[in-house]
Design a protein around this motif. Sequence first.
Motif, PDB file in Angstrom:
ATOM      1  N   SER A   1      -3.514  27.907 -17.554  1.00 30.98           N
ATOM      2  CA  SER A   1      -3.953  27.282 -16.315  1.00 30.98           C
ATOM      3  C   SER A   1      -2.743  27.088 -15.402  1.00 30.98           C
ATOM      4  O   SER A   1      -1.726  26.536 -15.813  1.00 30.98           O
TER       5      SER A   1
ATOM      6  N   LYS B   1      -1.565  26.350 -11.049  1.00 33.29           N
ATOM      7  CA  LYS B   1      -1.966  26.007  -9.698  1.00 33.29           C
ATOM      8  C   LYS B   1      -1.696  27.212  -8.811  1.00 33.29           C
ATOM      9  O   LYS B   1      -0.574  27.704  -8.754  1.00 33.29           O
TER      10      LYS B   1
ATOM     11  N   ARG C   1      -4.294  29.239  -2.293  1.00 34.86           N
ATOM     12  CA  ARG C   1      -5.279  30.111  -1.663  1.00 34.86           C
ATOM     13  C   ARG C   1      -4.809  30.480  -0.261  1.00 34.86           C
ATOM     14  O   ARG C   1      -3.959  29.814   0.317  1.00 34.86           O
TER      15      ARG C   1
ATOM     16  N   ILE D   1      -5.613  25.393  -5.904  1.00 36.33           N
ATOM     17  CA  ILE D   1      -6.648  25.207  -6.919  1.00 36.33           C
ATOM     18  C   ILE D   1      -6.069  25.514  -8.296  1.00 36.33           C
ATOM     19  O   ILE D   1      -5.076  26.220  -8.422  1.00 36.33           O
ATOM     20  N   GLU D   2      -6.708  24.955  -9.343  1.00 34.24           N
ATOM     21  CA  GLU D   2      -6.366  25.283 -10.721  1.00 34.24           C
ATOM     22  C   GLU D   2      -7.112  26.556 -11.086  1.00 34.24           C
ATOM     23  O   GLU D   2      -8.322  26.645 -10.898  1.00 34.24           O
ATOM     24  N   SER D   3      -6.403  27.535 -11.599  1.00 31.81           N
ATOM     25  CA  SER D   3      -7.017  28.803 -11.957  1.00 31.81           C
ATOM     26  C   SER D   3      -6.403  29.308 -13.259  1.00 31.81           C
ATOM     27  O   SER D   3      -5.261  28.984 -13.582  1.00 31.81           O
ATOM     28  N   TRP D   4      -7.175  30.100 -14.029  1.00 37.69           N
ATOM     29  CA  TRP D   4      -6.678  30.691 -15.261  1.00 37.69           C
ATOM     30  C   TRP D   4      -6.041  32.034 -14.931  1.00 37.69           C
ATOM     31  O   TRP D   4      -6.682  32.918 -14.402  1.00 37.69           O
TER      32      TRP D   4
END
Length: 106
Positions: A15, A17, A20, A26-29
């Motif tokens: 995970s 940050k 965009r 946003i938190e993204s994998w």
Amino acid sequence: MRAGRLKHRCAFMESQKVKRPGGSIIESWVELGKLWAEITIPTGRIATVADQLQRLVSAEIRIRHRVDVIAGMRLVHQTKTYLIEAALPDNDQTMLRLLCSNVVNP
């Protein structure tokens, strides 16, 4: 030549940050790479270790030893996503045993 026990190709994710285009974060994998693994269902003595993790463990995954694998990361194999609950090295520091739970909606 034998294929060996590490026959499942998995994506290794963590995970992070991510910023965009609009400027929001946003938190993204994020995929860190691919690795070979052996995926099994815990039974017998392994199930006892899993009980100590509040019965969350649904798979045991063995990979070659890596220092960057910690609890909270994910492994994805085909359509299944696993959350690493614990990373347990063997005595020789050659393999890691990952106790994992299934992620329902990745």
